[in-house]
Design a protein around this motif. Structure first.
Motif, short mmCIF file in Angstrom:
data_model
loop_
_atom_site.label_atom_id
_atom_site.label_comp_id
_atom_site.label_asym_id
_atom_site.label_seq_id
_atom_site.Cartn_x
_atom_site.Cartn_y
_atom_site.Cartn_z
N TRP A 182 5.34 -30.73 -6.65
CA TRP A 182 4.12 -31.49 -6.54
C TRP A 182 2.81 -30.82 -7.68
O TRP A 182 2.06 -31.71 -8.45
CB TRP A 182 3.03 -30.63 -5.21
CG TRP A 182 3.97 -31.31 -3.69
CD1 TRP A 182 5.36 -30.29 -3.67
CD2 TRP A 182 4.06 -32.40 -2.79
NE1 TRP A 182 5.79 -30.88 -1.91
CE2 TRP A 182 5.20 -31.87 -2.24
CE3 TRP A 182 2.97 -33.02 -3.26
CZ2 TRP A 182 5.36 -33.60 -1.22
CZ3 TRP A 182 3.59 -34.45 -1.93
CH2 TRP A 182 4.20 -34.17 -1.58
N TYR A 183 3.28 -29.34 -8.02
CA TYR A 183 1.71 -28.95 -9.33
C TYR A 183 2.50 -29.96 -10.27
O TYR A 183 1.46 -30.98 -11.07
CB TYR A 183 1.96 -28.05 -8.71
CG TYR A 183 0.97 -27.07 -8.09
CD1 TYR A 183 -0.17 -26.83 -8.26
CD2 TYR A 183 1.70 -26.78 -7.25
CE1 TYR A 183 -1.03 -25.99 -7.89
CE2 TYR A 183 1.13 -26.36 -6.05
CZ TYR A 183 -0.11 -25.79 -6.59
OH TYR A 183 -0.60 -24.91 -5.55
N ALA A 184 3.99 -29.98 -10.62
CA ALA A 184 4.05 -30.58 -12.21
C ALA A 184 3.93 -32.18 -12.22
O ALA A 184 3.28 -32.25 -13.39
CB ALA A 184 5.87 -30.51 -12.23
N ARG A 185 4.16 -33.44 -10.60
CA ARG A 185 4.34 -34.04 -10.60
C ARG A 185 2.81 -34.46 -11.38
O ARG A 185 2.36 -35.16 -12.22
CB ARG A 185 4.42 -34.64 -9.58
CG ARG A 185 5.79 -34.87 -9.28
CD ARG A 185 6.39 -35.83 -8.63
NE ARG A 185 7.37 -36.62 -8.96
CZ ARG A 185 8.11 -37.71 -8.42
NH1 ARG A 185 7.37 -38.17 -7.03
NH2 ARG A 185 9.12 -38.06 -8.42
N ILE A 186 1.37 -33.71 -10.62
CA ILE A 186 0.48 -33.82 -10.49
C ILE A 186 -0.39 -34.14 -12.05
O ILE A 186 -1.01 -34.40 -12.47
CB ILE A 186 -0.66 -33.82 -9.17
CG1 ILE A 186 0.16 -34.56 -8.13
CG2 ILE A 186 -1.89 -33.98 -9.70
CD1 ILE A 186 -0.77 -33.80 -6.22
N VAL A 187 0.11 -32.31 -12.31
CA VAL A 187 -0.17 -32.21 -13.79
C VAL A 187 0.34 -33.15 -14.44
O VAL A 187 -0.55 -33.72 -16.12
CB VAL A 187 -0.06 -30.35 -14.18
CG1 VAL A 187 -0.40 -30.58 -15.27
CG2 VAL A 187 -1.21 -29.82 -12.87
N SER A 215 -4.28 -27.06 -4.42
CA SER A 215 -3.63 -25.42 -3.43
C SER A 215 -4.28 -25.55 -2.25
O SER A 215 -4.09 -24.91 -1.10
CB SER A 215 -4.25 -24.57 -4.46
OG SER A 215 -3.79 -24.20 -6.00
N THR A 216 -5.59 -26.14 -2.37
CA THR A 216 -6.38 -25.64 -1.42
C THR A 216 -5.88 -26.79 0.04
O THR A 216 -5.22 -26.56 1.32
CB THR A 216 -8.35 -25.87 -1.50
OG1 THR A 216 -8.29 -26.05 -2.38
CG2 THR A 216 -8.13 -25.66 -0.40
N LEU A 217 -5.04 -27.97 -0.73
CA LEU A 217 -4.74 -28.50 0.34
C LEU A 217 -2.98 -27.87 0.91
O LEU A 217 -2.12 -28.74 2.10
CB LEU A 217 -4.55 -30.06 -0.09
CG LEU A 217 -5.22 -31.02 -0.30
CD1 LEU A 217 -5.69 -32.66 -1.08
CD2 LEU A 217 -6.27 -31.10 1.15
N GLN A 218 -2.16 -27.67 -0.43
CA GLN A 218 -0.98 -26.45 0.17
C GLN A 218 -1.37 -25.96 0.98
O GLN A 218 -0.12 -25.60 1.53
CB GLN A 218 -0.44 -26.75 -1.28
CG GLN A 218 -0.19 -27.79 -2.27
CD GLN A 218 0.97 -27.75 -3.24
OE1 GLN A 218 1.27 -26.45 -3.50
NE2 GLN A 218 1.57 -28.88 -2.95
N THR A 248 -6.27 -22.98 11.13
CA THR A 248 -6.79 -22.67 9.71
C THR A 248 -6.12 -23.48 9.26
O THR A 248 -6.24 -24.52 7.85
CB THR A 248 -5.14 -21.32 9.35
OG1 THR A 248 -5.53 -20.84 10.67
CG2 THR A 248 -5.11 -20.92 8.17
N CYS A 249 -4.64 -24.52 8.91
CA CYS A 249 -4.93 -26.03 8.32
C CYS A 249 -5.73 -26.67 7.90
O CYS A 249 -5.41 -27.10 7.13
CB CYS A 249 -2.90 -26.35 9.10
SG CYS A 249 -1.99 -25.43 9.13
N LEU A 250 -6.15 -26.55 9.03
CA LEU A 250 -7.43 -28.17 9.56
C LEU A 250 -8.27 -27.26 8.69
O LEU A 250 -8.81 -28.26 7.96
CB LEU A 250 -7.66 -28.42 10.84
CG LEU A 250 -8.67 -29.35 11.01
CD1 LEU A 250 -8.16 -30.27 11.21
CD2 LEU A 250 -8.99 -29.40 12.40
N VAL A 291 -11.98 -27.91 3.58
CA VAL A 291 -12.75 -27.86 2.69
C VAL A 291 -11.29 -28.65 0.70
O VAL A 291 -12.17 -28.49 0.16
CB VAL A 291 -11.73 -26.07 2.05
CG1 VAL A 291 -12.89 -25.49 0.62
CG2 VAL A 291 -12.59 -25.52 3.26
N GLY A 292 -10.47 -28.53 0.60
CA GLY A 292 -9.56 -29.38 0.17
C GLY A 292 -10.32 -30.68 -0.47
O GLY A 292 -10.53 -30.93 -1.17
N ASP A 293 -10.28 -31.15 1.06
CA ASP A 293 -10.60 -32.90 1.16
C ASP A 293 -12.18 -32.55 0.51
O ASP A 293 -12.33 -33.67 -0.66
CB ASP A 293 -10.99 -33.40 2.03
CG ASP A 293 -9.38 -33.66 3.33
OD1 ASP A 293 -8.94 -34.09 1.55
OD2 ASP A 293 -9.77 -34.51 3.90
#
Lengths: 328, 320, 299
Positions: free
Chosen positions: C173-178, C221-224, C277-279, C284-286
């Motif tokens: 995920w990181y590789a693609r987006i970065v 990262s926050t979203l993950q 926790t996920c919510l 926070v990520g959004d």
């Protein structure tokens, strides 16, 4: 004297941003007659685009608001209309717009025929697919698109830059508007394409009695299309007059400085007369003349009070305490 | 001769496929010119003519497909290590958009010091002095060094970009549309500044522009480009007073002038620029040329002299 | 030039940090979500020390106690007890450590490995890019749970397996987006000018590219965090991850599923902990994404 097509009276449009209230348009008066092109010339941030967006009532929804003034078209004050009335009877119908970037004005997933036909369908000017198609062909022919019947089913990306700008113009004049606002319609085009668009604008105006407001920062383009020119600076019109007066005998120091600050064809390696400094903040504009800080004729009066508009000759109005020809 | 470009070509492959491209955009298709020390050479033309690609090749941001670029007699293609470093130090650039050309996260001091630090180990005090010195040259106060780019107007940012280009005392600056993103009243300030520093530091300019009035005002020699080729080149006076190529003539005729009584003839030129992927045969300008003859469609016009230092590529243009 | 100097004098000197803080203040903070995350983090750090009971303390006499507010509930066991009489609240507090630690590992390792690979792929392009992106495609086509089964079969199921599986699954995920970000960043004029200035690749990477992708990395990262917590729970639930006597939220779900009919709370309470926790992490990520994205910064 007959009623002008458009009369803007003391228009004030402010942008309410977090960093403050930007007085983008701060007391603008202007008029446009039928069959006339008025050039609205100014630098970025002078308020020329905000003036046009106010007339079309297309201000940024969250922040922009007309706080004062009237926009009369055919005896109706557009500033007082509801959004519904504006969308139903006015915008795209009697008052229309061509914007700078033909790429963002056209939706890439619809054919050109769909998009040029849309104003006819929306405003109920043509009924049935066939009639809409015919109307679209007719208006594309008016903007000189070669063999329009064949090109209706093409997509925008299949058109060249100049042709796309013609398609945008076709959409704008589809409903035979009374007033057309053209915001930098040629600034993204190459000169050899620009000259063709200039020809088109002149033709449109001559054939239909359309009133046009041409917004531009290019003094050359304004000179080539407009009958009258209004020069804006920091939210206000500082000088307005017929095109010859503005270019031959400008009376406002800003107009003069602007004409001297750009290289003209035929002038070689002459030092340009730069205008020192930069325009004032429109959040907290000076009380006096807004050009005073950069002006060569500045006096104490210029800083103290905004100059009233004086009419030097018929139709030639200047807002300056010391108007007149340039000192040699 | 400081900079010499010989039969330069740049073809960009297009189309999918990992190993094989299906076609090529001939962005630059055989261009030659040279620039002398202290001169301002302008490349002028409409979008897609290849002028910016040439600038990028001179700045070694793109590799030429064919041809050579020589700086001080040395071929750029053979440069590496110390030779490349030396070249980088002598040729700097100012780009069009002063908002995009300054990293928004860095202070002006870091931005201006970047080229210096890339070439030498400079002490803190010396670096500080040099940054303030070049800021002064471009007319900004020393305090500007501690601010970020977003705290400046467009014109001031362009001054910062110029200060940065000057920081390593280059011999040549490539100016890619240096004023076209600026407001009308600011353009003259920047243009005058560029003229002043050229004189003061004996700089050579290669300027890329689409604005003919700017080119006439600013350059000493000019090359007019169309679809990847040079169509006419010569001293600015000669090219603007006696344009010989029909394209140059049409270009000059098309510019709207700030004078309502001297407006361009509206039939100066027809049609639009062809695609650089499938350029027209013969003279690439022939489909739009008002004077085209049969020969223009089949035969590529040779580059030939049209007068003192003035040359062009047109079958119909004759020598003076 | 006096006018320039004058204009400069009126400008407030504000650094990026001050601007960031101003922006953060400007949009209402997601207080509730942040509070929730803070509680989880405190629980993870404090662990057993904060728990009212021993998370593994068996007390068969106290088995199947319902939550305090239910009939026959008691405040000694606020969220009730499980089949072995273990306090559910204490176990949730102890299990937070596994959730937070696995999330942190995933972020730090997957983020830096994936981020670096993405930067290299985007910056150098060509054959390097083609090879890396095909690897990413292959990785994305392998079901994560199947991979976990294989790794668990080879190395045994424990916390280490969980971490390895998470990293292997999430770096892509990181590789693609970065990579996507770098593709547009490297065309910026200031990157071209850095090359013209004579800067090396290292300088361009660390001065001009990395700071510009930090926002993206942070938001991603926050979203993950949410995803990783659920993934860890799934692995432990299937018996591929944490093993007793260690506690994890997934393991709690697994233990409780047999008693779903007579002790609903034993499976619901850890479920609610995971969900909240996920919510919170996603909210926070959004919020971070909206706040840090320059395109949404207007107004």
């Amino acid at each position: 004297m007959s009623q002008p097509l458009l009369r803007v009276e003391n228009l004030r449009t402010h942008l309410f941003l977090k960093r403050g209230v930007v007085k983008a348009v701060d007391g603008v008066n202007l008029h446009v007659d039928a069959g006339e092109t008025l050039g609205l010339v100014g630098e970025s941030g002078s308020g020329k685009s905000m003036t046009s967006l106010s007339i079309l009532r297309l201000l940024p929804r969250q922040s922009g608001r007309i706080v004062e003034g009237h926009i009369w078209v055919d005896g109706v004050d557009l500033a007082s209309l509801s959004e519904e009335e504006m969308a139903r009877d006015w915008r795209g119908r009697r008052v229309s717009m061509v914007s700078q970037d033909p790429m963002t004005s056209l939706n890439p997933v619809f054919t050109v025929g769909d998009q040029v036909g849309a104003p006819f369908r929306y405003h109920g000017l043509a009924h049935g697919a066939r009639a809409v198609r015919e109307a679209a062909v007719k208006v594309l022919r008016r903007v000189r698109i070669p063999s329009p019947e064949k090109r209706l089913d093409d997509y925008p990306h299949q058109f060249s830059g100049g042709m796309r700008q013609r398609v945008v113009a076709a959409m704008a004049i589809a409903c035979a508007p009374r007033l057309l606002i053209a915001d930098e319609p040629t600034s993204n085009l190459d000169v050899t394409i620009q000259v063709q668009m200039i020809a088109l604008f002149r033709e449109l105006q001559r054939d239909s009695g359309l009133g046009i407001i041409l917004i531009t920062h290019d003094l050359g383009v304004a000179a080539s299309i407009c009958q009258r020119v209004a020069v804006m600076y920091a939210g206000r019109i500082v000088e307005v007059g017929d095109v010859r007066t503005i270019y031959r005998s400008p009376a406002h120091p800003y107009t003069q400085a602007l004409l001297n600050a750009i290289p003209h064809l035929g002038q070689r390696r002459r030092r340009l007369h730069a205008i020192a400094g930069q325009p004032p903040s429109l959040i907290d504009p000076p009380v006096g003349c807004r050009f005073a800080a950069r002006c060569s004729r500045r006096t104490a009066q210029c800083d103290a009070e905004y100059p009233p508009e004086v009419e030097l000759a018929s139709g030639h109005k200047v807002a300056c305490w010391r108007p007149g020809p340039e000192a040699a | 001769m400081l900079l010499e470009v010989r039969d330069l070509k740049k073809h960009f492959p297009v189309g999918s496929g990992l190993l094989r491209a299906s076609g090529a955009v001939r962005a630059v298709d055989g261009v030659s010119f040279s620039v002398d020390v202290g001169e301002t050479f302008a490349l002028v033309g409409e979008s897609g003519c290849g002028k910016t690609t040439i600038a990028r090749m001179v700045l070694m941001l793109e590799r030429p497909t064919a041809g050579a670029i020589l700086f001080d007699g040395k071929d750029l293609a053979g440069m590496s290590g110390a030779g490349l470093k030396a070249y980088r130090r002598q040729v700097q650039a100012v780009f069009q958009d002063p908002y995009a050309s300054l990293n928004p996260r860095l202070r002006v001091r870091t931005i201006i010091a970047e080229p210096i630090l890339a070439h030498e180990r400079s002490g803190r005090a010396a670096l500080r002095r040099r940054v303030e010195e070049v800021l002064d040259v471009v007319g900004l106060p020393a305090a500007a060094a501690d601010l970020f780019p977003h705290e400046f107007s467009g014109g001031q940012r362009q001054r910062i970009a110029i200060a940065r280009a000057l920081a390593v005392n280059p011999r040549c600056i490539v100016l890619d549309e240096p004023i076209s993103a600026l407001d009308v009243s600011i353009r003259a300030q920047v243009l005058n500044l560029l003229a002043d520093i050229q004189e003061r530091f004996r700089l050579t300019y290669l300027i890329i522009a689409h604005d003919l009035a700017l080119v006439e005002h600013f350059s000493t020699r000019v090359g007019v480009m169309y679809l990847g080729n040079m169509v006419e080149a010569g001293p600015t006076d000669a090219v603007f007073d006696r344009p010989r190529h029909p394209y140059t003539q049409a270009l000059l005729a098309s510019v709207p002038r700030p004078d309502p009584d001297h407006q361009p003839p509206l039939d100066a030129i027809r049609g639009e620029i062809a695609s650089a992927m499938a350029p027209p045969s013969g003279c690439k300008f022939h489909p739009r040329c008002p004077r085209a003859i049969d020969r223009c469609a089949v035969e590529v016009p040779a580059w030939r002299s049209l007068g003192r230092d003035h040359a062009g590529a047109c079958h119909l243009a004759e020598g003076a | 030039m006096t006018a320039d100097a004058g204009a400069l004098a009126t400008l407030p000197a504000r650094g990026p940090l001050a601007l960031l803080m101003a922006r953060l203040r400007g949009r209402g903070l997601p207080w509730l979500s942040m509070l929730m995350l803070a509680i989880v983090i405190v629980a993870a750090i404090g662990g057993e020390a904060l728990a009212p009971h021993d998370p593994n303390g068996l007390d068969l006499g106290a088995a199947f106690r319902p939550p305090a507010w239910a009939e026959k509930g008691s405040w000694a066991y606020p969220l009730g007890t499980d089949n072995l009489g273990r306090d559910i609240l204490s176990r949730i507090i102890a299990g937070a450590r596994v959730s937070v630690v696995s999330a942190l590992y995933a972020i730090v390792f997957a983020g830096s490995i994936g981020g670096l690979i993405g930067m290299i792929s985007g910056y150098f392009g060509g054959i390097v890019d083609a090879v890396i992106m095909r690897l990413v495609d292959i990785q994305l086509s392998i079901p994560a749970l199947a991979l976990a089964l294989v790794i668990a079969a080879v190395f045994g199921a424990d916390f280490g397996t969980v971490i390895v599986v998470i990293i292997v699954t999430y770096w892509t995920w990181y590789a693609r987006i970065v990579r996507g970000e770098i593709l547009s960043l490297k065309e910026r004029e200031y990157v071209a000018l850095a090359k013209v200035a004579g800067c090396g690749t290292g300088t361009i990477f660390f001065r001009h590219l990395l700071p510009n992708i930090m926002n993206t990395l942070l938001v991603l990262s926050t979203l993950q965090v949410g995803q990783v917590i659920i993934f860890e729970a799934s692995l432990s639930f299937l018996g591929l991850g944490i093993q007793a006597p260690d506690v994890s939220w997934g393991l709690m779900l697994s233990d409780a599923r047999n008693y779903l009919t007579n002790a609903w709370w034993a499976i619901t309470m850890p479920g609610i902990a995971i969900m909240l926790t996920c919510l919170s992490a996603n909210m926070v990520g959004d919020w971070l994404r909206d706040t840090l994205d320059p395109k949404r910064r207007q107004l």
